[in-house]
Design a protein around this motif. Structure first.
Motif, PDB file in Angstrom:
ATOM      1  N   PHE A   1       0.846  -1.185   0.000  1.00  0.00           N
ATOM      2  CA  PHE A   1       0.000   0.000   0.000  1.00  0.00           C
ATOM      3  C   PHE A   1       0.890   1.246   0.000  1.00  0.00           C
ATOM      4  N   ALA A   2       0.489   2.253  -0.765  1.00  0.00           N
ATOM      5  CA  ALA A   2       1.304   3.455  -0.909  1.00  0.00           C
ATOM      6  C   ALA A   2       1.462   4.200   0.411  1.00  0.00           C
ATOM      7  N   ASP A   3       0.413   4.173   1.239  1.00  0.00           N
ATOM      8  CA  ASP A   3       0.437   4.866   2.527  1.00  0.00           C
ATOM      9  C   ASP A   3      -0.793   4.429   3.308  1.00  0.00           C
ATOM     10  N   LEU A   4      -1.021   5.034   4.456  1.00  0.00           N
ATOM     11  CA  LEU A   4      -2.161   4.646   5.279  1.00  0.00           C
ATOM     12  C   LEU A   4      -3.490   4.894   4.558  1.00  0.00           C
ATOM     13  N   ALA A   5      -3.584   5.988   3.822  1.00  0.00           N
ATOM     14  CA  ALA A   5      -4.830   6.284   3.103  1.00  0.00           C
ATOM     15  C   ALA A   5      -5.137   5.200   2.070  1.00  0.00           C
ATOM     16  N   ASP A   6      -4.106   4.738   1.374  1.00  0.00           N
ATOM     17  CA  ASP A   6      -4.290   3.689   0.368  1.00  0.00           C
ATOM     18  C   ASP A   6      -4.767   2.399   1.019  1.00  0.00           C
ATOM     19  N   TYR A   7      -4.297   2.124   2.226  1.00  0.00           N
ATOM     20  CA  TYR A   7      -4.762   0.955   2.977  1.00  0.00           C
ATOM     21  C   TYR A   7      -6.179   1.163   3.491  1.00  0.00           C
ATOM     22  N   TRP A   8      -6.466   2.307   4.088  1.00  0.00           N
ATOM     23  CA  TRP A   8      -7.704   2.540   4.830  1.00  0.00           C
ATOM     24  C   TRP A   8      -8.917   2.807   3.948  1.00  0.00           C
ATOM     25  N   GLU A   9      -8.759   3.620   2.935  1.00  0.00           N
ATOM     26  CA  GLU A   9      -9.927   4.074   2.178  1.00  0.00           C
ATOM     27  C   GLU A   9     -10.727   2.951   1.526  1.00  0.00           C
ATOM     28  N   PRO A  10     -10.098   1.881   1.000  1.00  0.00           N
ATOM     29  CA  PRO A  10     -10.918   0.790   0.452  1.00  0.00           C
ATOM     30  C   PRO A  10     -11.828   0.124   1.481  1.00  0.00           C
ATOM     31  N   PHE A  11     -11.484   0.192   2.767  1.00  0.00           N
ATOM     32  CA  PHE A  11     -12.352  -0.362   3.800  1.00  0.00           C
ATOM     33  C   PHE A  11     -13.635   0.459   3.972  1.00  0.00           C
ATOM     34  N   LEU A  12     -13.679   1.646   3.399  1.00  0.00           N
ATOM     35  CA  LEU A  12     -14.854   2.508   3.535  1.00  0.00           C
ATOM     36  C   LEU A  12     -15.911   2.218   2.475  1.00  0.00           C
ATOM     37  N   GLY A  13     -15.626   1.288   1.561  1.00  0.00           N
ATOM     38  CA  GLY A  13     -16.534   1.046   0.446  1.00  0.00           C
ATOM     39  C   GLY A  13     -17.709   0.141   0.736  1.00  0.00           C
ATOM     40  N   GLY A  14     -17.723  -0.512   1.897  1.00  0.00           N
ATOM     41  CA  GLY A  14     -18.878  -1.318   2.287  1.00  0.00           C
ATOM     42  C   GLY A  14     -18.967  -2.697   1.664  1.00  0.00           C
ATOM     43  N   GLN A  15     -17.938  -3.130   0.897  1.00  0.00           N
ATOM     44  CA  GLN A  15     -18.010  -4.421   0.206  1.00  0.00           C
ATOM     45  C   GLN A  15     -17.196  -5.467   0.942  1.00  0.00           C
ATOM     46  N   GLY A  16     -17.847  -6.444   1.559  1.00  0.00           N
ATOM     47  CA  GLY A  16     -17.156  -7.466   2.324  1.00  0.00           C
ATOM     48  C   GLY A  16     -17.366  -7.283   3.814  1.00  0.00           C
ATOM     49  N   SER A  17     -16.829  -8.224   4.591  1.00  0.00           N
ATOM     50  CA  SER A  17     -17.096  -8.247   6.026  1.00  0.00           C
ATOM     51  C   SER A  17     -16.465  -7.076   6.770  1.00  0.00           C
ATOM     52  N   ALA A  18     -15.172  -6.840   6.566  1.00  0.00           N
ATOM     53  CA  ALA A  18     -14.516  -5.750   7.290  1.00  0.00           C
ATOM     54  C   ALA A  18     -15.115  -4.390   6.934  1.00  0.00           C
ATOM     55  N   PRO A  19     -15.304  -4.054   5.666  1.00  0.00           N
ATOM     56  CA  PRO A  19     -15.965  -2.791   5.346  1.00  0.00           C
ATOM     57  C   PRO A  19     -17.398  -2.715   5.882  1.00  0.00           C
ATOM     58  N   GLY A  20     -18.096  -3.864   5.892  1.00  0.00           N
ATOM     59  CA  GLY A  20     -19.446  -3.867   6.445  1.00  0.00           C
ATOM     60  C   GLY A  20     -19.457  -3.555   7.933  1.00  0.00           C
ATOM     61  N   TYR A  21     -18.507  -4.139   8.653  1.00  0.00           N
ATOM     62  CA  TYR A  21     -18.373  -3.844  10.084  1.00  0.00           C
ATOM     63  C   TYR A  21     -18.038  -2.371  10.298  1.00  0.00           C
ATOM     64  N   LEU A  22     -17.085  -1.853   9.522  1.00  0.00           N
ATOM     65  CA  LEU A  22     -16.634  -0.473   9.687  1.00  0.00           C
ATOM     66  C   LEU A  22     -17.767   0.515   9.421  1.00  0.00           C
ATOM     67  N   ARG A  23     -18.589   0.209   8.448  1.00  0.00           N
ATOM     68  CA  ARG A  23     -19.690   1.102   8.081  1.00  0.00           C
ATOM     69  C   ARG A  23     -20.662   1.314   9.237  1.00  0.00           C
ATOM     70  N   GLY A  24     -20.801   0.319  10.110  1.00  0.00           N
ATOM     71  CA  GLY A  24     -21.747   0.428  11.210  1.00  0.00           C
ATOM     72  C   GLY A  24     -21.203   1.103  12.454  1.00  0.00           C
ATOM     73  N   LEU A  25     -19.943   1.524  12.442  1.00  0.00           N
ATOM     74  CA  LEU A  25     -19.342   2.128  13.628  1.00  0.00           C
ATOM     75  C   LEU A  25     -19.627   3.625  13.704  1.00  0.00           C
ATOM     76  N   PRO A  26     -19.757   4.179  14.906  1.00  0.00           N
ATOM     77  CA  PRO A  26     -19.837   5.642  15.034  1.00  0.00           C
ATOM     78  C   PRO A  26     -18.511   6.278  14.649  1.00  0.00           C
ATOM     79  N   ASP A  27     -18.549   7.565  14.328  1.00  0.00           N
ATOM     80  CA  ASP A  27     -17.368   8.242  13.807  1.00  0.00           C
ATOM     81  C   ASP A  27     -16.176   8.173  14.761  1.00  0.00           C
ATOM     82  N   ASP A  28     -16.421   8.334  16.075  1.00  0.00           N
ATOM     83  CA  ASP A  28     -15.300   8.350  17.008  1.00  0.00           C
ATOM     84  C   ASP A  28     -14.631   6.982  17.109  1.00  0.00           C
ATOM     85  N   HIS A  29     -15.426   5.907  17.035  1.00  0.00           N
ATOM     86  CA  HIS A  29     -14.870   4.553  17.077  1.00  0.00           C
ATOM     87  C   HIS A  29     -14.080   4.284  15.799  1.00  0.00           C
ATOM     88  N   ARG A  30     -14.619   4.730  14.675  1.00  0.00           N
ATOM     89  CA  ARG A  30     -13.914   4.536  13.407  1.00  0.00           C
ATOM     90  C   ARG A  30     -12.567   5.263  13.424  1.00  0.00           C
TER      91      ARG A  30
END
Length: 262
Positions: free
Chosen positions: A201-230
């Motif tokens: 991954f080019a940097d932390l953003a390159d690693y993190w941002e794909p998890f925000l897309g909602g596709q798959g288990s980890a992104p699905g879990y992340l989508r349901g978290l409040p902003d401070d937990h995320r």
């Protein structure tokens, strides 16, 4: 058990589609199927494996089948090759007649099928005598570092996240389970191997941002978290992820492959 979502093809590509292409190349090369054969891609998704078969195996024709209509639409739009045909369909009831293909492959799908033995039986059903059946799945438990780092950090903040963790569930994502799945489907000369590819991954953003897309288990879990937990999870990952001197995050991904003959 939680249910992963797969509806946005572009988000999936950014998340793991780009890495699955690396595995697909090694997977198809190892099969060493002669040119001019009829192929089937079960759970074709956005077409990563289909595209690799077209580019490297010289098929006469390949049919891609997937339950997700948006994924099938994206595959059609991306792959403008007359040898490729895409259909919406279920791995447990493939829309093909008995003994109609020479090679049936499946990439990163079997662990998402509610009844993997039924899917394996369908794959065996559509093969011609002597035909090749082969599949690969991510090693979620130990070999998929991008997800392992995510889930380890998530568990440190929220033990309940384990319900979403693919690596903590019983599944076919291991060598013994895959071998049994193919053997029980009546396939012969069954062999299991691993494929490991770099996921840098080019940097932390390159690693993190794909998890925000909602596709798959980890992104699905992340989508349901409040902003401070995320935000806390992102900060913990920043601390825990290995970083090279140039700022990149060098990880690896391992998949297990299985193949056999009708």
């Amino acid at each position: 058990m939680t249910q992963a979502t797969f509806a946005d093809g572009d988000a999936y590509e950014a998340y793991v589609g780009r890495w699955s292409r690396l595995v697909a190349r090694a997977f198809v090369r190892r099969l060493a199927v002669p040119a001019g054969r009829e192929w089937l891609d079960v759970g074709c998704g956005t077409g990563a494996l289909t595209e690799t078969v077209l580019a490297t195996a010289e098929p006469a024709r390949i049919t891609g089948v997937d339950r997700s209509e948006p994924f099938v639409d994206l595959a059609r739009a991306r792959i403008g090759d007359a040898r490729a045909v895409f259909q919406v369909g279920d791995a447990k009831a493939l829309p093909l007649p008995d003994g109609s293909v020479d090679v049936a492959v499946s990439g990163l799908v079997l662990n998402f099928v509610p009844d993997p033995p039924e899917a394996a039986a369908e794959i065996a059903r559509v093969l011609r005598p002597g035909g090749v059946a082969a599949a690969y799945v991510w090693d979620y438990a130990d070999g998929m570092a991008m997800m392992r780092h995510f889930w380890d950090a998530a568990a440190a903040l929220d033990p309940a996240s384990a319900a979403w963790d693919e690596g903590r569930r019983p599944s076919v994502c291991g060598p013994d389970a895959l071998r049994a799945l193919w053997t029980d489907a009546g396939l012969q000369a069954v062999a299991v191997e691993s494929v490991q590819v770099p996921t840098v991954f080019a940097d932390l953003a390159d690693y993190w941002e794909p998890f925000l897309g909602g596709q798959g288990s980890a992104p699905g879990y992340l989508r349901g978290l409040p902003d401070d937990h995320r935000a806390a999870l992102r900060a913990l990952l920043r601390t825990n992820l290995p970083t090279a001197p140039d700022g990149t995050i060098p990880l690896t991904a391992r998949a297990w492959t299985v193949r056999g003959r009708a």
